[in-house]
Design a protein around this motif. Structure first.
Motif, PDB file in Angstrom:
ATOM      1  N   LEU A  23       0.898  -1.178   0.099  1.00  0.00           N
ATOM      2  CA  LEU A  23      -0.031   0.151  -0.012  1.00  0.00           C
ATOM      3  C   LEU A  23       0.862   1.145   0.001  1.00  0.00           C
ATOM      4  CD1 LEU A  23      -2.499  -1.217   2.463  1.00  0.00           C
ATOM      5  CD2 LEU A  23      -2.949  -0.560   0.218  1.00  0.00           C
ATOM      6  N   GLY A  26      -1.614   8.009  -0.557  1.00  0.00           N
ATOM      7  CA  GLY A  26      -2.423   8.767   0.491  1.00  0.00           C
ATOM      8  C   GLY A  26      -2.621   7.717   1.596  1.00  0.00           C
ATOM      9  N   TRP A  27      -2.720   6.493   1.439  1.00  0.00           N
ATOM     10  CA  TRP A  27      -3.060   5.624   2.270  1.00  0.00           C
ATOM     11  C   TRP A  27      -2.042   5.462   3.426  1.00  0.00           C
ATOM     12  CZ3 TRP A  27      -1.092   1.607   5.178  1.00  0.00           C
ATOM     13  CH2 TRP A  27      -2.087   0.714   5.981  1.00  0.00           C
ATOM     14  N   VAL A  28      -0.921   5.572   2.914  1.00  0.00           N
ATOM     15  CA  VAL A  28       0.152   5.484   4.060  1.00  0.00           C
ATOM     16  C   VAL A  28       0.149   6.942   4.719  1.00  0.00           C
ATOM     17  CG1 VAL A  28       2.685   5.587   4.330  1.00  0.00           C
ATOM     18  CG2 VAL A  28       1.778   4.213   2.576  1.00  0.00           C
ATOM     19  N   ARG A  29       0.090   7.982   4.158  1.00  0.00           N
ATOM     20  CA  ARG A  29       0.053   9.250   4.762  1.00  0.00           C
ATOM     21  C   ARG A  29      -1.271   9.183   6.016  1.00  0.00           C
ATOM     22  NH1 ARG A  29      -2.383  12.534   0.678  1.00  0.00           N
ATOM     23  NH2 ARG A  29      -4.268  11.534   1.697  1.00  0.00           N
ATOM     24  N   ASP A  30      -2.556   8.768   5.415  1.00  0.00           N
ATOM     25  CA  ASP A  30      -3.515   8.989   6.223  1.00  0.00           C
ATOM     26  C   ASP A  30      -3.396   7.955   7.531  1.00  0.00           C
ATOM     27  OD1 ASP A  30      -4.847  10.782   4.525  1.00  0.00           O
ATOM     28  OD2 ASP A  30      -6.160   9.178   3.723  1.00  0.00           O
ATOM     29  N   PHE A  31      -2.837   6.875   7.205  1.00  0.00           N
ATOM     30  CA  PHE A  31      -2.710   5.706   8.220  1.00  0.00           C
ATOM     31  C   PHE A  31      -1.501   6.382   9.361  1.00  0.00           C
ATOM     32  CE2 PHE A  31      -0.120   2.164  10.217  1.00  0.00           C
ATOM     33  CZ  PHE A  31      -1.282   1.574  10.586  1.00  0.00           C
ATOM     34  N   ARG A  32      -0.540   7.285   8.764  1.00  0.00           N
ATOM     35  CA  ARG A  32       0.465   7.747   9.943  1.00  0.00           C
ATOM     36  C   ARG A  32      -0.060   8.972  10.341  1.00  0.00           C
ATOM     37  NH1 ARG A  32       4.904   5.675  11.459  1.00  0.00           N
ATOM     38  NH2 ARG A  32       5.985   7.615  11.363  1.00  0.00           N
ATOM     39  N   GLN A  35      -5.983   8.609  10.442  1.00  0.00           N
ATOM     40  CA  GLN A  35      -7.040   9.169   9.830  1.00  0.00           C
ATOM     41  C   GLN A  35      -7.433   7.799   8.996  1.00  0.00           C
ATOM     42  OE1 GLN A  35      -6.186  12.499   7.552  1.00  0.00           O
ATOM     43  NE2 GLN A  35      -5.764  13.729   9.248  1.00  0.00           N
ATOM     44  N   PRO A  37      -7.953   5.758   6.048  1.00  0.00           N
ATOM     45  CA  PRO A  37      -7.668   6.414   4.499  1.00  0.00           C
ATOM     46  C   PRO A  37      -8.700   6.315   3.702  1.00  0.00           C
ATOM     47  CG  PRO A  37      -6.218   4.593   5.628  1.00  0.00           C
ATOM     48  CD  PRO A  37      -7.372   4.717   6.548  1.00  0.00           C
ATOM     49  N   ASP A  39      -8.409   6.498   0.225  1.00  0.00           N
ATOM     50  CA  ASP A  39      -8.059   5.553  -1.260  1.00  0.00           C
ATOM     51  C   ASP A  39      -7.026   4.508  -0.727  1.00  0.00           C
ATOM     52  OD1 ASP A  39      -5.763   7.217  -0.901  1.00  0.00           O
ATOM     53  OD2 ASP A  39      -5.808   7.659  -2.994  1.00  0.00           O
ATOM     54  N   HIS A  40      -6.805   3.603  -1.554  1.00  0.00           N
ATOM     55  CA  HIS A  40      -6.054   2.521  -1.523  1.00  0.00           C
ATOM     56  C   HIS A  40      -5.388   2.315  -2.802  1.00  0.00           C
ATOM     57  CE1 HIS A  40      -9.045   1.923   1.496  1.00  0.00           C
ATOM     58  NE2 HIS A  40      -8.363   1.349   2.192  1.00  0.00           N
TER      59      HIS A  40
END
Length: 92
Positions: A23, A26-32, A35, A37, A39-40
């Motif tokens: 992954l 944006g998924w990584v950003r949101d996870f960090r 938040q 995510p 999109d995936h």
């Protein structure tokens, strides 16, 4: 964090076929940021032709303009850009 079924299916299918999948974006950003995510996006070392063949039942569509990105069940899946450097693809 639970992944949506289409994302889980893609990652699992690639893994069972001997490919790596991560992954990204944006998924990584949101996870960090703790938040949910929105999109995936997945990057894989699976070659584009093999990717299309593996998911032919899911009607993969080419979505990328400057490099290949496939839309598979609403998930963007991108083959790595430098397949000759496969040995450098991260191992997790």
């Amino acid at each position: 964090m639970n992944l949506p079924a289409p994302v889980e299916k893609i990652i699992t299918s690639l893994g069972h076929a001997g490919f790596k999948a991560f992954l990204v974006g944006g998924w990584v950003r949101d996870f960090r940021l703790n938040q949910m995510p929105a999109d995936h996006d997945i990057v894989t070392n699976c070659p584009p032709d093999t990717l299309k063949s593996m998911f032919r039942k899911d009607n993969p569509r080419m979505a990328g303009k400057t490099f290949p990105v496939f839309l598979i069940n609403g998930v963007e899946v991108a083959p790595q850009r430098c397949p000759e450097e496969n040995k450098l693809f991260p191992m997790i």
